[in-house]
Write an enzyme that holds these catalytic residues in place. Structure first.
Site, PDB file in Angstrom:
ATOM      1  N   SER A  86     -55.531 -53.017  43.957  1.00 47.79           N
ATOM      2  CA  SER A  86     -55.492 -53.825  45.196  1.00 47.79           C
ATOM      3  C   SER A  86     -54.959 -55.230  44.916  1.00 47.79           C
ATOM      4  CB  SER A  86     -56.865 -53.864  45.873  1.00 47.79           C
ATOM      5  OG  SER A  86     -57.924 -54.086  44.975  1.00 47.79           O
ATOM      6  N   LYS A 118     -61.531 -51.274  35.508  1.00 44.87           N
ATOM      7  CA  LYS A 118     -62.151 -50.994  36.807  1.00 44.87           C
ATOM      8  C   LYS A 118     -62.820 -49.611  36.822  1.00 44.87           C
ATOM      9  CE  LYS A 118     -58.217 -51.444  38.961  1.00 44.87           C
ATOM     10  NZ  LYS A 118     -57.380 -51.713  37.764  1.00 44.87           N
ATOM     11  N   SER A 119     -62.059 -48.574  36.470  1.00 45.26           N
ATOM     12  CA  SER A 119     -62.595 -47.203  36.546  1.00 45.26           C
ATOM     13  C   SER A 119     -63.749 -47.018  35.573  1.00 45.26           C
ATOM     14  CB  SER A 119     -61.511 -46.176  36.209  1.00 45.26           C
ATOM     15  OG  SER A 119     -60.463 -46.279  37.120  1.00 45.26           O
ATOM     16  N   LEU A 123     -55.969 -55.781  37.115  1.00 45.82           N
ATOM     17  CA  LEU A 123     -54.751 -55.132  36.638  1.00 45.82           C
ATOM     18  C   LEU A 123     -55.026 -53.698  36.182  1.00 45.82           C
ATOM     19  CD1 LEU A 123     -53.370 -58.072  34.447  1.00 45.82           C
ATOM     20  CD2 LEU A 123     -52.442 -57.306  36.660  1.00 45.82           C
ATOM     21  N   SER A 124     -53.973 -52.915  36.079  1.00 46.40           N
ATOM     22  CA  SER A 124     -54.094 -51.577  35.508  1.00 46.40           C
ATOM     23  C   SER A 124     -54.592 -51.709  34.065  1.00 46.40           C
ATOM     24  CB  SER A 124     -52.728 -50.886  35.528  1.00 46.40           C
ATOM     25  OG  SER A 124     -52.809 -49.640  34.877  1.00 46.40           O
ATOM     26  N   GLY A 125     -55.616 -50.967  33.718  1.00 47.86           N
ATOM     27  CA  GLY A 125     -56.167 -51.026  32.366  1.00 47.86           C
ATOM     28  C   GLY A 125     -57.208 -52.118  32.188  1.00 47.86           C
TER      29      GLY A 125
END
Ligand code: ADP
Length: 204
Positions: free
Chosen positions: A115, A47-48, A42-44
């Protein structure tokens, strides 16, 4: 509307050009096995943050890497794409093709993209030789991502300002058999990156 070219649609007069230097030759010079480490979540979810930490560790270890990150790719290669289901599919398809080209160049590719659709991730997996696609599920709950809300996107999505937001108004399909699962509620980003480095040493 975007026209997506499927393999079957490639015009008959476009043929593959023979290349004397093969992907194996290029990889041999780098002394490493090219793989795609594909973060999904999910966003947040983290991952980054983890991808960045992982690249730092691999780079420090003398590896040739390339980091592909969601927002950055949308500033350039995929700037013409939005967040409808069709555009998300095309977003991942293009990134998959770019990741494959980079492995052909001998690189270890680190890809950090929500994704959300299982089928899209499988499509990228199938572009690559067996073992070259390492799916990393950053398993952070929606509650936790929403609590972090580092970019303020969840509150905008809840307010209906951002449509098609993964987890809120668009589905997220968790991987069924990822190579690696990271639990960011119990491990730091640094520990998560170490888990991947260990996997690479043991399995690649
Ligand atoms: P994503 O790329 O999945 O959208 P980001 O990496 O941009 O997520 O943001 C994740 C946020 O969660 C960052 O602010 C990060 O500092 C925080 N965070 C807290 N714990 C962790 C952890 N264990 N791993 C990764 N990120 C974490």
């Amino acid at each position: 509307m975007n026209t997506i070219l499927m393999n079957d649609d490639i015009p008959a007069n476009i043929q593959r050009q023979h290349e004397d230097v093969s992907p194996v030759d290029r990889a041999r010079l780098t002394g490493q096995t090219p793989v795609v480490i594909w973060f999904t979540g999910l966003s947040g979810a983290g991952k980054s943050t983890i991808a960045n930490c992982l690249e730092r560790k691999l780079h420090a270890g003398g590896h040739h890497t390339m980091l592909l990150d969601g927002d950055n790719v949308r500033h350039g290669l995929n700037r013409d794409l939005g967040f409808t289901e069709q555009d998300r599919v095309e977003n991942i398809r293009r990134i998959g093709e770019v990741a494959k080209l980079m492995t052909d160049a001998g690189l270890i590719v680190i890809a950090a993209f929500i994704s959300p659709f299982r089928g899209d991730r499988e499509l990228v997996r199938r572009l690559l030789a067996p073992g070259m696609f390492i799916e990393v599920f950053v398993n952070t709950s929606l509650d936790e991502c929403e609590r972090r809300d580092i970019k303020g996107l969840y509150s905008k999505a809840r307010a209906g300002i951002i449509p098609h937001f993964t987890g809120i108004s668009s589905p997220y399909e968790a991987p069924e058999r990822p190579e690696i699962v990271l639990e960011t509620s119990v491990a730091t980003a640094d520990e998560c990156a170490d888990t991947i480095v260990r996997y690479l040493h043991q399995s690649v």
